[in-house]
Design a protein around this motif. Sequence first.
Motif, short mmCIF file in Angstrom:
data_model
loop_
_atom_site.label_atom_id
_atom_site.label_comp_id
_atom_site.label_asym_id
_atom_site.label_seq_id
_atom_site.Cartn_x
_atom_site.Cartn_y
_atom_site.Cartn_z
N CYS A 125 0.91 -1.23 -0.13
CA CYS A 125 -0.04 -0.15 0.01
C CYS A 125 0.91 1.26 0.11
CB CYS A 125 -0.83 0.00 1.22
SG CYS A 125 -1.87 -1.34 1.50
N MET A 126 1.85 1.16 1.16
CA MET A 126 2.48 2.50 0.99
C MET A 126 3.61 2.70 -0.06
SD MET A 126 0.96 3.56 3.54
CE MET A 126 1.66 5.21 4.05
N ASP A 127 3.60 1.74 -0.85
CA ASP A 127 4.86 1.96 -1.92
C ASP A 127 4.12 2.96 -3.14
OD1 ASP A 127 6.85 1.40 -3.08
OD2 ASP A 127 5.93 -0.39 -4.56
N ASN A 131 2.23 9.11 0.19
CA ASN A 131 2.08 10.35 1.23
C ASN A 131 1.07 10.21 1.98
OD1 ASN A 131 0.37 9.60 -0.84
ND2 ASN A 131 -0.06 11.71 -1.65
N LYS A 132 1.48 9.68 3.24
CA LYS A 132 0.40 9.47 4.46
C LYS A 132 -0.29 10.56 4.57
CE LYS A 132 0.17 7.92 8.93
NZ LYS A 132 0.44 9.12 9.86
N GLU A 156 7.53 4.02 5.18
CA GLU A 156 8.23 3.77 3.94
C GLU A 156 8.74 2.40 3.83
OE1 GLU A 156 11.30 4.72 6.77
OE2 GLU A 156 9.28 5.46 6.26
N GLY A 157 8.39 1.82 2.85
CA GLY A 157 8.86 0.21 2.76
C GLY A 157 9.51 -0.02 1.30
N PRO B 196 13.73 -0.71 6.28
CA PRO B 196 12.37 -0.30 5.61
C PRO B 196 11.80 -1.74 5.30
CG PRO B 196 14.12 -0.12 3.89
CD PRO B 196 14.73 -0.19 5.24
N GLY B 197 10.54 -1.92 5.48
CA GLY B 197 9.67 -3.06 5.03
C GLY B 197 9.54 -3.90 6.34
N TYR B 198 10.09 -3.75 7.37
CA TYR B 198 9.82 -4.41 8.59
C TYR B 198 9.10 -3.57 9.72
CZ TYR B 198 9.87 -8.65 11.56
OH TYR B 198 9.53 -9.82 12.68
#
Lengths: 164, 270
Positions: A125-127, A131-132, A156-157, B196-198
């Motif tokens: 989703c956050m990809d 812009n939360k 961010e992920g 990031p990602g965890y």
Amino acid sequence: MGEKYKNEFGVFAERPQVEKKYYNAKYIFTGLAVFLILLILPLAPNLGKTVPPPQRQLDTPVIQKMAEKDRQCIMPTDWMRANHMQMLVDWRDKVVRTNEKGAPNGRDFVSPDGKKYLASLTNTCMDCHSNKEKFCDQCHNYVAVAPNCWGCHLQEGKKLAEAK
Amino acid sequence: MGMDRREFIRIAGLSTLLGLGGKGAFELLRPGQVEAAMAAKPEAQGVVRWAMVVNMQKLDEATAKKCIEACHRVHNVPDFKKPKDAKDTLPPEVLNRYEVKWLWTEHFHNAFPGEDHPNMLEKVAHLPFLLLCNHCDNPPCVRVCPTKATFRREDGIVNMDMHRCIGCRFCMAGCPFGARSFNWRDPRPYVADTFPGYPTREIGVVEKCTFCAERLAQNMLPACVEASGGALVFGDLNDEKSRVRDTLKRYFTIRRKVHLGTNPQVYYIV
Ligand code: SF4
Ligand code: SF4
Ligand code: SF4
């Protein structure tokens, strides 16, 4: 002659005459007025104001890079608007409980058009919606809900494999 | 066989009426059944069973440190000694209590209490034994968790659902290996650079090693195994051709506190 007056204790000569009077009216009405003012006070500043409807923005780098026809959420927008919270809860159970006996399983989500996604708030989703403040928070603030996702999940992920 | 919940409550209720109590009542009315329900059930064939071997012959201080750093980096484990911002510096007396650790080292007498003796091989006594959650076959942490936040997966991983943990810390009292840590305060200001990602964790939940469940799901080895340069071996115990099985066949291994009956699945080559 007053009429005979009867109650459960017996029969009496006359109904007692009590003067009708409003006792302590001054205090009661002042108290009521104060109470009403206190009740309305927090609402008063917003009286007559219109709160602007939420302005969600979709112009994040990832979305802009996509071709026009690919700019599609994993589910139709209307469905997402109504059901994204339930979907995230389902994802959570499926991912966290993977391989537990009798639990629903898996980290994959397949959209109606057959595309496969990683079931992950931060990584999927956050990809796109990186812009939360301009996306999630817009509606959440408007309707005054405070989801507690962000205490743990990062805004961010990157996919795990890429982040190696 | 075992007994179902209804039967359990029925016997418990009846025996209370009769003035009997506790496990004794079950022994009297249904001998052997409680043990049967408590023991780990045999797994179905063809199921994965993850396990790890720690080869202490290959593991030195520096490698152990690298493994710990790798694990703690990819899982956003906080280091309360190193706040990101100087204003979050903690008083030294709480640092020990606040410590969160998924992977850490101890000397032999702490890792294997009761197995040490004053005249033991000095080299072994001073090795940095790498410790982590043993992903026990009969995990007491799962049994005591009142919310089912800690659960055992079919592949043997004892995992946690952070959304569900209420922070009662029963599991910390139940785990005889000290594998679990409690978040006494918000860990975010102490995660040097967030991976990031965890996710990170929140104040008030317990956390521990997950055998890298999120990496296994992507066909990657655990982070500590990758960083160990061969000192750690990870794999499927039910697969005869796996590296863990091969290693276990070729070396004599020990496990931590086996006498407690939790059946740990992290093996040590000394
Ligand atoms: S080592 Fe401790 S936390 Fe890990 S499974 Fe065993 S009892 Fe539970
Ligand atoms: S602290 Fe959390 S995981 Fe541990 S027993 Fe309590 S609810 Fe379960
Ligand atoms: S298996 Fe994964 S979670 Fe467990 S200690 Fe190693 S790196 Fe950390």
